[in-house]
Design a protein around this motif. Structure first.
Motif, PDB file in Angstrom:
ATOM      1  N   ASN A  74     -21.959 -36.397  31.882  1.00  0.00           N
ATOM      2  CA  ASN A  74     -21.464 -37.867  32.205  1.00  0.00           C
ATOM      3  C   ASN A  74     -21.020 -38.061  33.578  1.00  0.00           C
ATOM      4  OD1 ASN A  74     -19.483 -36.305  31.927  1.00  0.00           O
ATOM      5  ND2 ASN A  74     -18.183 -37.367  30.553  1.00  0.00           N
TER       6      ASN A  74
ATOM      7  N   LEU B 291      -9.508 -42.593  35.352  1.00  0.00           N
ATOM      8  CA  LEU B 291     -10.516 -41.320  34.935  1.00  0.00           C
ATOM      9  C   LEU B 291     -10.147 -39.916  35.045  1.00  0.00           C
ATOM     10  CD1 LEU B 291     -14.150 -42.795  36.371  1.00  0.00           C
ATOM     11  CD2 LEU B 291     -13.146 -42.757  34.065  1.00  0.00           C
TER      12      LEU B 291
ATOM     13  N   ARG C   4     -23.249 -39.586  38.663  1.00  0.00           N
ATOM     14  CA  ARG C   4     -23.837 -39.723  37.325  1.00  0.00           C
ATOM     15  C   ARG C   4     -24.900 -38.808  37.037  1.00  0.00           C
ATOM     16  NH1 ARG C   4     -22.308 -44.904  38.476  1.00  0.00           N
ATOM     17  NH2 ARG C   4     -20.711 -45.779  36.853  1.00  0.00           N
TER      18      ARG C   4
ATOM     19  N   ASN D 286      -5.788 -36.371  26.059  1.00  0.00           N
ATOM     20  CA  ASN D 286      -6.553 -37.625  26.496  1.00  0.00           C
ATOM     21  C   ASN D 286      -5.482 -38.303  27.574  1.00  0.00           C
ATOM     22  OD1 ASN D 286      -7.967 -37.335  24.068  1.00  0.00           O
ATOM     23  ND2 ASN D 286      -6.732 -38.264  22.618  1.00  0.00           N
TER      24      ASN D 286
ATOM     25  N   PRO E 291      -9.986 -38.497  30.476  1.00  0.00           N
ATOM     26  CA  PRO E 291     -10.257 -38.934  29.383  1.00  0.00           C
ATOM     27  C   PRO E 291     -11.720 -39.141  29.041  1.00  0.00           C
ATOM     28  CG  PRO E 291      -9.484 -40.597  31.053  1.00  0.00           C
ATOM     29  CD  PRO E 291      -9.213 -39.444  31.539  1.00  0.00           C
ATOM     30  N   GLU E 292     -12.592 -39.221  30.219  1.00  0.00           N
ATOM     31  CA  GLU E 292     -13.994 -39.256  29.686  1.00  0.00           C
ATOM     32  C   GLU E 292     -14.562 -37.887  29.877  1.00  0.00           C
ATOM     33  OE1 GLU E 292     -15.898 -42.597  31.543  1.00  0.00           O
ATOM     34  OE2 GLU E 292     -14.188 -43.987  30.913  1.00  0.00           O
TER      35      GLU E 292
ATOM     36  N   HIS F 282     -14.776 -35.838  32.516  1.00  0.00           N
ATOM     37  CA  HIS F 282     -15.627 -35.327  33.972  1.00  0.00           C
ATOM     38  C   HIS F 282     -14.884 -34.073  34.383  1.00  0.00           C
ATOM     39  CE1 HIS F 282     -15.997 -39.795  34.032  1.00  0.00           C
ATOM     40  NE2 HIS F 282     -16.966 -39.586  34.091  1.00  0.00           N
TER      41      HIS F 282
END
Length: 427
Positions: free
Chosen positions: A125, A165, A178, A271, A275-276, A278
Motif C-alpha cells: 500500500n 498517515l 504506491r 491505530n 494507521p494505514e 505504511h
C-alpha cells in the motif's frame, strides 16, 4: 558482519520455519552453483529451477543470514539516486534500462508472493519518504516530479496528510510511492528458498564456499566436507562476502543499520501510528525509519551498530526519539534489537561484475535489497541460460574498483552515528 546474530531479531522470532536443508557432505554436480542464500541467490535459484536448470545453492550460515534477514522490510522501487541521474550516470541504454527494471521491481516481489502462497506479511500500500525539513521537502518535490514524468504512481503530500498517515506532526511533507510496500524480510527469504526447492533447486546451509578452482571447462567449489562442480557460478554474497572475491568487499563501504522493535501495541494505541500500515523513513543524512509488523509491534531504526557502548547509545537515542515523535509511546519497551550491514558503492548504484569466465553477479545494493535483489536474481537466471547477453544487461560489465580510505570511511560512519545519537539524546 555475523557477530550480532539475526536470531536476536524480531524477524527470526516471527518468521515461518525455513525449509529443511543440510550441509553439503559429498561431491555434487549442477549446471549452476550459487553462492549465497539471500534474496538474489534464492531468486536466481527459483528462476533457474523453473527453467529446468539444475542448480545448487551454497550458504555459509542459514537462509537469509546476511542483509536479507536483517533489514527493515521496505519493498521500495528505484534506488537512492534520483531517476534523472541514472541515465546521466550510466549512459544509454543502461540508465533507462535499470530505471525501468527497478521502478517496477516491487511488482515481481508481490507476484512471487502471490504465486507461491508465501507467508511473509506482504503488504503493498505504498511507502512514505518523509521530509525532515524544508530542504528535505524540496528534495522530495524534485524526486516526485521526475517519477511522475515517467507516469509512476507517486504523490507529494502536504504536512497535514503526512501527519494523518504517520501519526506525528514532525514532518513537512512526504513522498507516497504506491508501487512499494512492506514485507517480513526473513520470512520472504525462507519462502523464496521453499519455492526454489519445490521447483527443483538444492540448497545447502552451513556450507561455506572455501575455494573456487578450475576443473576442465567447469568450476569446482570446495566446501568443508564436499564440493560442487558446475559450469557457471553466480556470486550472490554482496555485503557479506568474506574469503572469496575480496575485490567485492573492497568496493563497498559498510553502513551499519539497526532496528528496535516494541512489544505488540494495543489496537487503541497502534491505530494512532501509521494507521494505514505504511513503512516510512526520513530525509536526514543519518536517517530515522519506522513501520509496524502484522502483530502491531512498532519497529524503529537508524544508522549504527549494536555492539558495546554503541548499543547503549543507540538504544537511548531510539527510545527518546521515538517518544518525541510519538508521545503516546512513552513507557513502551523494546523487546527485540538487531542490526546488519548495507554495502554502499561510491556512486550509490549497484554493480554487475564478470569475476572470471562464467562467474558473475550483482553487488552494492545501497540499502535497496529486497526488490532489486529479487529482479536481479531473475536477470542472473536469464544471463546464466543465455536468454540475455551481456549487452542486454541492466548494468554495464565493470571491474570491481576499491574505494579509497574505506576503513576510515567506515569508522567515520560508525563513530559519527554514535556521536550524533548521543548528542541528540540530550537535546
Amino acid at each position: 558482519m555475523t557477530r550480532f546474530a539475526p536470531a536476536d531479531s524480531l524477524w527470526a522470532a516471527t518468521a515461518p520455519q525455513p525449509p529443511k536443508t543440510l550441509p553439503l557432505e559429498a561431491s555434487a554436480k549442477a549446471d549452476v552453483a550459487i553462492i549465497g542464500a539471500g534474496f538474489t541467490g534464492l531468486s536466481a535459484a527459483l528462476h533457474l529451477a523453473q527453467k529446468g536448470v539444475s542448480v545448487i545453492v551454497l550458504e555459509a550460515m542459514e537462509i537469509g543470514h546476511g542483509g536479507s534477514g536483517r533489514n527493515k522490510g521496505l519493498v521500495n522501487a528505484g534506488m537512492w539516486v534520483l531517476p534523472d541521474d541514472l541515465p546521466a550516470t550510466l549512459g544509454a541504454p543502461h540508465g533507462e534500462r535499470l530505471l525501468n527494471l527497478l521502478g517496477d521491481a516491487p511488482s515481481l516481489v508481490y507476484e512471487l508472493v502471490a504465486r507461491h502462497h508465501m507467508q511473509c506479511e506482504a503488504i503493498r500500500n505504498g511507502t512514505l519518504h518523509l521530509a525532515a525539513d524544508k530542504s528535505g521537502l524540496e528534495q522530495l518535490r524534485i524526486r516526485a516530479a521526475q517519477w511522475q514524468s515517467r507516469q509512476a504512481p507517486v504523490e507529494l503530500l502536504g504536512a497535514g496528510e503526512t501527519a494523518r498517515l504517520t501519526g506525528t506532526n514532525a514532518y513537512a511533507g512526504a513522498l507516497l510511492d504506491r508501487r512499494a510496500g512492506t514485507i517480513q524480510p526473513l520470512a520472504y527469504a525462507r519462502e523464496l528458498a521453499r519455492a526454489a526447492i519445490e521447483a527443483g533447486a538444492t540448497v545447502h546451509t552451513l556450507t561455506p564456499a572455501l575455494e573456487v578452482r578450475r576443473k576442465g571447462t567447469d568450476w569446482c567449489v570446495k566446501t568443508p566436507a564436499g564440493d560442487v562442480t558446475a559450469h557457471k557460478i553466480i556470486a550472490a554474497t554482496n555485503a557479506y562476502t568474506t574469503n572469496l572475491w575480496p575485490e567485492l568487499r573492497a568496493e563497498l563501504v559498510f553502513l551499519p543499520y539497526f532496528n528496535f522493535a516494541t512489544e505488540p501495541l494495543p489496537a487503541s494505541l497502534g491505530n494512532t501510528i501509521l494507521p494505514e500500515g505504511h513503512g516510512a523513513w526520513d530525509t536526514k543524512k543519518v536517517l530515522t525509519s519506522f513501520r509496524k509488523d502484522q502483530t502491531g509491534r512498532f519497529i524503529f531504526g537508524s544508522v549504527g551498530m549494536l555492539e558495546g557502548m554503541d548499543a547503549r547509545v543507540h538504544a537511548l537515542w531510539a527510545r527518546r526519539r521515538m517518544e518525541k515523535l510519538f508521545p503516546q509511546l512513552k513507557g513502551i519497551g523494546f523487546q527485540k534489537s538487531w542490526y546488519g550491514m548495507i554495502g554502499m558503492t561510491d556512486d550509490h548504484l549497484p554493480r554487475f561484475h564478470q569475476l572470471d569466465e562464467n562467474i558473475f553477479g550483482f553487488s552494492g545494493y545501497n540499502g535497496r535489497g529486497i526488490a532489486p535483489g529479487t529482479v536481479f536474481g531473475r536477470v542472473l537466471a536469464d544471463f546464466a541460460t543465455d536468454r540475455i547477453s551481456a549487452a542486454e544487461l541492466p548494468l554495464p560489465v565493470t571491474e570491481p574498483r576499491p574505494q579509497k580510505l574505506r576503513n576510515i570511511q567506515e569508522a567515520g560512519i560508525r563513530h559519527g552515528a554514535s556521536a550524533l545519537h548521543l548528542m541528540r539524546s540530550f537535546i
